[in-house]
Design a protein around this motif. Structure first.
Motif, PDB file in Angstrom:
ATOM      1  N   ALA A 135       0.833  -1.206   0.000  1.00  0.00           N
ATOM      2  CA  ALA A 135       0.000   0.000   0.000  1.00  0.00           C
ATOM      3  C   ALA A 135       0.866   1.254   0.000  1.00  0.00           C
ATOM      4  O   ALA A 135       0.577   2.229  -0.718  1.00  0.00           O
ATOM      5  CB  ALA A 135      -0.926  -0.014   1.219  1.00  0.00           C
ATOM      6  N   SER A 152      -7.075  -1.404  -0.926  1.00  0.00           N
ATOM      7  CA  SER A 152      -6.347  -2.607  -1.337  1.00  0.00           C
ATOM      8  C   SER A 152      -5.720  -3.295  -0.134  1.00  0.00           C
ATOM      9  O   SER A 152      -5.727  -4.529  -0.025  1.00  0.00           O
ATOM     10  CB  SER A 152      -5.270  -2.252  -2.362  1.00  0.00           C
ATOM     11  OG  SER A 152      -5.843  -1.638  -3.501  1.00  0.00           O
ATOM     12  N   PHE A 156      -6.568  -7.048   1.112  1.00  0.00           N
ATOM     13  CA  PHE A 156      -5.482  -8.025   1.245  1.00  0.00           C
ATOM     14  C   PHE A 156      -5.506  -8.658   2.624  1.00  0.00           C
ATOM     15  O   PHE A 156      -5.289  -9.868   2.782  1.00  0.00           O
ATOM     16  CB  PHE A 156      -4.145  -7.323   0.997  1.00  0.00           C
ATOM     17  CG  PHE A 156      -3.080  -8.234   0.464  1.00  0.00           C
ATOM     18  CD1 PHE A 156      -2.450  -9.140   1.286  1.00  0.00           C
ATOM     19  CD2 PHE A 156      -2.726  -8.174  -0.869  1.00  0.00           C
ATOM     20  CE1 PHE A 156      -1.460  -9.972   0.802  1.00  0.00           C
ATOM     21  CE2 PHE A 156      -1.739  -9.005  -1.371  1.00  0.00           C
ATOM     22  CZ  PHE A 156      -1.105  -9.912  -0.530  1.00  0.00           C
TER      23      PHE A 156
END
Length: 264
Positions: A135, A152, A156
Motif C-alpha cells: 500500500a 487494497s 489483502f
C-alpha cells in the motif's frame, strides 16, 4: 485452503525488493506472454521464472504446493481447448465424437502455458510482499490515490478470513447432516451453495468495513504524511531491466524460430 503465508523469509532477496518494482516485473512478463498465441514464448518465460526461484530465496517444493490449484487450472485450460477447440489440422487421436488435432493441441498448450507464465509472477509477488509495504509503494511510487491504496490493503488483510469462513460453513452444514457423500452431482450442488454463502458473507463484511473506514476519515481529502518511506534502489532497477531483457529475449527467440504469432 487459501493462505497468504510468506513463501520466503522477510530477509529474503525477493522479499526486500520494492513492491512497485515487483509489480513492474509482473506487468512486463504478462505483456510479453499475452502478446503472442504461440506456446514457445510463454514456455521460455515460465522456464526463466522457475529458474529464478532459488535465487529469490524460494524453495521450489513450497512454491509448487502453493500453486497446485494454479497448475490444475492451467491443465484444465489446456485440455478443454485441446479437446473442444475447432482449429483444423491433422487428427492425432479420436475417441467417439471427440477429435484431437495437432492444431487444437498447439492452441491448448499455448493457452495453458500463457496462464502459468502470467500467474506465476503474481503468486511470487503477493507471497513475498507485506501488504502494508504494498500500500505504501502504491502511494509513493505509483502515485495511486490513498483511498485505493488503503482499500487494497484492507482487502489483502481480509483474504485469509475467506478460508476460515469456508471451513466454518462446511462444518456447520456437516453438523446439520448436509453431506454430499460420494455423489458427484450433490458435491457440485453443495460446493455451489457454499460458494454463494461465502460470497454473500464477503459482500456484507466488505460493506461494513467500507462504512467503518469512511467513518474514521480514511476518505479525507487532507494531505497525508508518510510514515514508512519506500525507495527504488539500484537493485530494483536491475530486477526490472532483467525482466525486460527476458521478455524481449523470449519474443526474439520465437521470432527467430518462426513460431511467433502476434495476437494482433
Amino acid at each position: 485452503m487459501l493462505t497468504l503465508a510468506p513463501l520466503a523469509a522477510p530477509s529474503g532477496w525477493l522479499s526486500r525488493r520494492n513492491p512497485a518494482a515487483k509489480l513492474g516485473v509482473v506487468a512486463v512478463i504478462s505483456l510479453a506472454a499475452v502478446s503472442t498465441t504461440d506456446p514457445l514464448t510463454p514456455a521460455i518465460l515460465l522456464a526463466a521464472e522457475l529458474l529464478a526461484l532459488p535465487f529469490c530465496g524460494i524453495r521450489i517444493g513450497a512454491f509448487l504446493r502453493r500453486s497446485r490449484l494454479l497448475l490444475l487450472a492451467a491443465l484444465s485450460v489446456t485440455l478443454v481447448n485441446a479437446v473442444f477447440a475447432d482449429g483444423g489440422g491433422d487428427v492425432v487421436l479420436q475417441v467417439g465424437p471427440l477429435r484431437l488435432t495437432d492444431a487444437a493441441l498447439f492452441t491448448g498448450a499455448a493457452l495453458g502455458l500463457r496462464v502459468l507464465a502470467v500467474a506465476v509472477p503474481g503468486v511470487l509477488v503477493f507471497a513475498t510482499t507485506d501488504p502494508t509495504d504494498l500500500a505504501d509503494s502504491l502511494v509513493q511510487q505509483l502515485r495511486a490515490p490513498a483511498r485505493f491504496a488503503i482499500g487494497s490493503l484492507a482487502a489483502f488483510r481480509m483474504l485469509p478470513l475467506l478460508s476460515a469462513e469456508w471451513r466454518m460453513i462446511a462444518m456447520a452444514r456437516r453438523a446439520r447432516g448436509v453431506d454430499a457423500g460420494f455423489d458427484p452431482v450433490a458435491r457440485i450442488r453443495l460446493f455451489t451453495s457454499t460458494m454463494f454463502a461465502l460470497l454473500v458473507g464477503a459482500i456484507r463484511r466488505g460493506t461494513r468495513l467500507a462504512t467503518a473506514m469512511d467513518a474514521r476519515g480514511f476518505d479525507a481529502r487532507t494531505p497525508r504524511t508518510i510514515a514508512r518511506p519506500q525507495r527504488m534502489r539500484p537493485v530494483d532497477w536491475v530486477m526490472l531491466t532483467a525482466a525486460v531483457l527476458v521478455a524481449a529475449g523470449a519474443v526474439a527467440i520465437s521470432v527467430a524460430l518462426g513460431v511467433f504469432r502476434g495476437i494482433f
